[in-house]
Design a protein around this motif. Sequence first.
Motif, short mmCIF file in Angstrom:
data_model
loop_
_atom_site.label_atom_id
_atom_site.label_comp_id
_atom_site.label_asym_id
_atom_site.label_seq_id
_atom_site.Cartn_x
_atom_site.Cartn_y
_atom_site.Cartn_z
N THR A 261 0.82 -1.22 0.00
CA THR A 261 0.00 0.00 0.00
C THR A 261 0.85 1.26 0.00
O THR A 261 0.34 2.35 -0.28
CB THR A 261 -0.94 0.03 1.22
OG1 THR A 261 -0.16 0.00 2.43
CG2 THR A 261 -1.89 -1.15 1.21
N ALA A 264 0.52 2.94 -3.18
CA ALA A 264 -0.83 3.31 -3.63
C ALA A 264 -0.91 4.74 -4.16
O ALA A 264 -1.64 4.99 -5.14
CB ALA A 264 -1.82 3.11 -2.48
N VAL A 268 -2.61 3.24 -7.98
CA VAL A 268 -3.79 3.03 -7.14
C VAL A 268 -4.14 1.56 -6.96
O VAL A 268 -4.66 1.16 -5.91
CB VAL A 268 -4.98 3.82 -7.73
CG1 VAL A 268 -5.43 3.20 -9.05
CG2 VAL A 268 -6.14 3.86 -6.73
#
Length: 329
Positions: A261, A264, A268
């Motif tokens: 993450t 991210a 995304v």
Amino acid sequence: MTQSTPSSLIVVPCLNEAAHIGALLEQLRPAAARLDARIVVVDGGSADGTQAIVEKVAAEDPRVILLANPKRIQSAAINLAVATFGDGADFLVRIDAHGGYPADYCDRLVKEALATGADSVVVSMLTSGTGTVQKAVAAAQNSKLGTGGSKHRHSSAGEWVDHGHHALMRIAAFRAVGGYDESFSHNEDAELDHRLRLAGCRIWMSGRTQMVYYPRSTLKGLFFQYLGYGRGRAKNVLKHRMMPKLRQMIPLLVFPVVLLTVFAPLFVLAAVPFLTWAAVCLGYGVVTAIGQRNPAIALAGVSAMVMHLGWSMGFWLQLLSPQPAREVA
């Protein structure tokens, strides 16, 4: 069996269990009398009055003995008790200080060992809680989401297994394989079960008795407990060069998914695995709370996430840490 040589040795490793040890000993003493057994409380340096409680009981009942455990961990506690008091005893009964047991627990274990000829009798461990967080943790630990369907986390009708919650062992078998590996602070039971099986010993999961485990009451405590479990499982894998089971390999992905993450903001889709995992766990908690009409366990999904992350992180940290050189024969 003679009156001066007990056939069973009941061992209770403990550390700061003043809230539970008195009631536990009162429950175990009748069983010890029936089985002609000693009860050895192996204390890892309690600072809450546990030792004083045990000493008071021991002054009234010579079957109860307090033994100091300078190494503090449970594996060392059991080994020390067997080395000190195991001579002449046939069975070792391991009791966790922070658990609940039926009044005939020890008796049933001995009966099943004699009936089956098992070298080890293990039990199901059902989890129960009182506060909001503890109830949620218990719901997670009693579920397949939280424990991956581990057999000893669910009731059994009686069967031969590879591993379970340690309850009784023949002292001869325990000594033959060298007892617990004291380099393990967690997962020492699974590691010993592996060596028992390699030695040709048989492990029977009781269908006649079980114990109740009272889990951590904070998410922080739960996380560090499972961090230790993950490290212990990785040590087992490294020591015995064994592949983790499928139910253990899936949670291994959690720590990498959390790390993913970080990317991210740039990509995304890197957050999708994390969001999927979180949605499954949180959704499980909500569905469970609705199904059981118990809003107190809605946090079961959060508890499962903490367990998964702690276990996965512990495993990877141990796996990737420098390992001591293996001795060459």
